[in-house]
Design a protein around this motif. Structure first.
Motif, PDB file in Angstrom:
ATOM      1  N   LYS A 225       0.815  -1.214   0.000  1.00  0.00           N
ATOM      2  CA  LYS A 225       0.000   0.000   0.000  1.00  0.00           C
ATOM      3  C   LYS A 225       0.854   1.272   0.000  1.00  0.00           C
ATOM      4  CE  LYS A 225      -4.446  -0.924  -0.083  1.00  0.00           C
ATOM      5  NZ  LYS A 225      -5.264  -0.778   1.128  1.00  0.00           N
ATOM      6  N   TYR A 230       2.075   0.300  -6.096  1.00  0.00           N
ATOM      7  CA  TYR A 230       0.648   0.474  -5.793  1.00  0.00           C
ATOM      8  C   TYR A 230       0.131   1.801  -6.347  1.00  0.00           C
ATOM      9  CZ  TYR A 230      -3.594   1.259  -3.036  1.00  0.00           C
ATOM     10  OH  TYR A 230      -4.883   1.537  -2.652  1.00  0.00           O
ATOM     11  N   GLU A 234      -2.788   1.936  -9.218  1.00  0.00           N
ATOM     12  CA  GLU A 234      -4.076   2.570  -8.939  1.00  0.00           C
ATOM     13  C   GLU A 234      -4.321   3.791  -9.824  1.00  0.00           C
ATOM     14  OE1 GLU A 234      -6.486   1.438  -6.894  1.00  0.00           O
ATOM     15  OE2 GLU A 234      -5.196  -0.323  -6.726  1.00  0.00           O
ATOM     16  N   ALA A 265      -5.105  -7.080  -0.087  1.00  0.00           N
ATOM     17  CA  ALA A 265      -6.534  -6.791  -0.207  1.00  0.00           C
ATOM     18  C   ALA A 265      -6.991  -7.000  -1.648  1.00  0.00           C
ATOM     19  CB  ALA A 265      -6.811  -5.354   0.228  1.00  0.00           C
ATOM     20  N   SER A 267      -8.673  -6.326  -5.062  1.00  0.00           N
ATOM     21  CA  SER A 267      -9.000  -5.104  -5.791  1.00  0.00           C
ATOM     22  C   SER A 267      -9.142  -5.436  -7.269  1.00  0.00           C
ATOM     23  CB  SER A 267      -7.926  -4.029  -5.589  1.00  0.00           C
ATOM     24  OG  SER A 267      -6.723  -4.399  -6.224  1.00  0.00           O
ATOM     25  N   THR A 268      -9.493  -4.448  -8.040  1.00  0.00           N
ATOM     26  CA  THR A 268      -9.676  -4.653  -9.482  1.00  0.00           C
ATOM     27  C   THR A 268      -8.389  -5.113 -10.145  1.00  0.00           C
ATOM     28  OG1 THR A 268     -11.334  -2.896  -9.489  1.00  0.00           O
ATOM     29  CG2 THR A 268     -10.447  -3.561 -11.623  1.00  0.00           C
ATOM     30  N   HIS A 269      -7.261  -4.663  -9.632  1.00  0.00           N
ATOM     31  CA  HIS A 269      -5.962  -4.980 -10.243  1.00  0.00           C
ATOM     32  C   HIS A 269      -5.190  -6.053  -9.493  1.00  0.00           C
ATOM     33  CE1 HIS A 269      -6.599  -1.381 -12.652  1.00  0.00           C
ATOM     34  NE2 HIS A 269      -6.821  -0.704 -11.537  1.00  0.00           N
ATOM     35  N   THR A 364     -16.563  -4.633 -10.307  1.00  0.00           N
ATOM     36  CA  THR A 364     -16.168  -4.926  -8.928  1.00  0.00           C
ATOM     37  C   THR A 364     -15.178  -6.089  -8.887  1.00  0.00           C
ATOM     38  OG1 THR A 364     -18.007  -6.472  -8.594  1.00  0.00           O
ATOM     39  CG2 THR A 364     -18.397  -4.146  -8.090  1.00  0.00           C
ATOM     40  N   PRO A 365     -14.179  -6.049  -7.972  1.00  0.00           N
ATOM     41  CA  PRO A 365     -13.196  -7.129  -7.884  1.00  0.00           C
ATOM     42  C   PRO A 365     -13.820  -8.486  -7.585  1.00  0.00           C
ATOM     43  CG  PRO A 365     -12.462  -5.186  -6.677  1.00  0.00           C
ATOM     44  CD  PRO A 365     -13.879  -4.931  -7.079  1.00  0.00           C
TER      45      PRO A 365
END
Length: 388
Positions: A225, A230, A234, A265, A267-269, A364-365
C-alpha cells in the motif's frame, strides 16, 4: 587567591605529566601490514585457479560471467596505488563480495580466505554491491508498453494456466540483527528482526519490481500500500492493457491483474484467493488452486535466489541501509544469471487479441473473481485441477 592559583597550577602540571607518560607507553607500530595480509597477491592467484578449473561455484558465477560483471563494475570500484602500498584490485573486491553473497560468511572468516582485513572488507562489500546495482540497473524494471505486458500475460497463461496475469506479488522477510535503539519496529510476526523484500515476478522467475527496506513489523499488504508500484497501478500509470474478453464466445471484458495471497486486499488490479475452506470440486476451491499455482512463481523466485546467494538465509550483522544494498545486489545478479530467459521473453512480445461486440464490463473485484472461477470450471478448465 594565591592558594587557589597554586592548586590550579599543580593540577595542570599533573595532567601534562600524565599525557607525557602516556605517550611514552605507546608502542611503536611494528609493521605496516600483518604477515597474514602480505600473502594477498599469491592467494588471489590460487583462488582464480580454483574458479577456473576446480570449483566454478565458488563465486556462483562462471569465469565468463565473472569477467562480464567485472567489466561493468570496474569503473565504480577501481582504486589507485599509492607510494606506501598497492591497492586491492577491482577483481579482488568483486571476488570478496561475490563470496560473501554466495555464503553469508562473517567478515572474520572472509579475511582468512582472501587475506584482507575484516575492517577493509566491511567497506568493500557495500561499495561493490552498490556498484553492481548501478551497473545492472536495467536488469530489474517493469514493462513499458502494452505489448510487453501482454508478453508477460502470455507466459503466465501458457505456463501456469492463468489468463490476464501481469505478475505475481509477495513479500520475503530478510533476517537482520536488531538495529540499535529500534525497539520492535523491525520485529516481525515470525519472531525475528527483519526488513521486507516486496517483489513482483514474471512467469519465468525474473524480478520486475522490488521494494526493500520496510520494517519487519509491517505486513506485506501494508508494504504494498505504501509502495510506488501500488500508486502507479491505482493511477493507471503502467500502460497496462485495457480489459479484454478471455476468448470467444465470451463477451465480458476482464482486466489484467496481479496475483497475490491473502495478505493483500482484493481489488480490481489484484486477485486474491477466496477466504475459508471450500469443498473439493467447487468453483472456489478450483479458483484458489489455479491462482496459487500461478502465484507460486514468486515463491520459487525467492527460493532460487536464496539457494544461489545464501547470505539471504543468514542473519545479516548490518544496518538496515547496508542490508538493503546487499539484497538489491542479489536481486540484480539473480536476473543477470537468468538473462537468457529475459531475452527470450522480450523477443516474443506479439500477441493476437480477440475483440467481440457487444461488450459487457465487470466493475467490482469480487465479480471478476467469480467470473474467473466459472471460467476455470468450463472453457478454461485443465484436466488435473479437481485433484486438489
Amino acid at each position: 587567591m594565591k592558594a587557589a592559583a597554586c592548586v590550579v597550577a599543580v593540577l595542570i602540571i599533573r595532567k601534562l605529566r600524565r599525557r607525557r607518560n602516556k605517550r611514552k607507553c605507546i608502542k611503536k607500530r611494528q609493521c605496516w601490514m600483518r604477515p597474514l595480509f602480505q600473502q594477498r597477491t599469491k592467494n588471489l592467484e590460487g583462488i582464480f585457479y580454483e574458479i577456473n578449473y576446480r570449483t566454478p561455484q565458488f563465486l556462483r558465477l562462471s569465469l565468463e560471467e565473472f569477467e562480464h560483471i567485472h567489466t561493468l563494475v570496474e569503473p565504480f570500484i577501481k582504486k589507485m596505488d599509492t607510494h606506501w602500498r598497492t591497492a586491492i584490485t577491482s577483481k579482488e573486491r568483486l571476488a570478496i563480495t561475490l563470496r560473501y553473497l554466495a555464503t553469508g560468511d562473517s567478515y572474520s572468516s572472509l579475511q582468512y580466505t582472501f587475506h584482507v582485513s575484516k575492517q577493509t572488507i566491511s567497506t568493500i562489500i557495500p561499495e561493490v554491491c552498490d556498484a553492481i546495482v548501478r551497473a545492472l540497473k536495467d536488469m530489474v524494471q517493469l514493462p513499458v508498453s502494452e505489448q510487453d505486458w501482454k508478453a508477460v500475460s502470455k507466459d503466465f497463461e501458457e505456463k501456469w494456466n492463468f489468463p490476464h496475469t501481469i505478475g505475481a506479488l509477495d513479500g520475503k522477510h530478510i533476517n537482520i540483527q536488531a538495529p540499535f535503539r529500534s525497539g520492535t519496529e523491525y520485529f516481525n510476526y515470525k519472531k525475528f528482526f527483519s526488513i521486507v523484500l516486496l517483489a513482483l515476478v514474471d512467469a519465468n522467475y525474473n524480478f520486475m519490481y522490488v521494494n526493500i527496506g520496510s520494517q519487519g513489523r509491517i505486513s506485506d499488504g501494508g508494504v504494498y500500500k505504501h509502495s510506488e508500484l501500488y500508486r502507479k497501478v491505482e493511477n493507471n500509470q503502467l500502460n497496462v492493457p485495457a480489459p479484454e474478453i478471455l476468448q470467444i464466445p465470451y463477451i465480458t471484458k476482464i482486466p489484467y491483474v496481479i496475483l497475490g495471497d491473502q495478505a493483500f486486499a482484493l481489488s480490481t488490479h489484484l486477485m486474491t484467493p477466496f477466504a475459508g475452506i471450500h469443498p473439493k470440486g467447487s468453483k472456489e476451491r478450483i479458483f484458489n488452486y489455479r491462482l496459487s499455482r500461478a502465484r507460486r512463481v514468486v515463491e520459487n523466485a525467492f527460493g532460487i535466489m536464496s539457494a544461489k546467494f545464501r547470505v539471504l538465509r543468514s542473519t545479516m550483522i548490518l544496518s538496515p541501509k547496508s542490508a538493503k544494498t546487499i539484497v538489491l545486489a542479489t536481486v540484480h545478479l539473480h536476473n543477470f544469471l537468468r538473462r537468457d530467459s529475459l531475452l527470450k521473453k522480450t523477443n516474443d512480445s506479439t500477441i493476437e487479441t480477440a475483440s467481440f461486440t457487444p461488450n459487457q464490463f465487470i466493475t467490482t473485484p469480487s465479480d471478476i473473481r467469480i467470473f474467473l472461477s466459472r471460467y476455470f470450471m468450463t472453457n478454461g478448465s485443465i484436466d488435473w485441477q479437481e485433484r486438489y
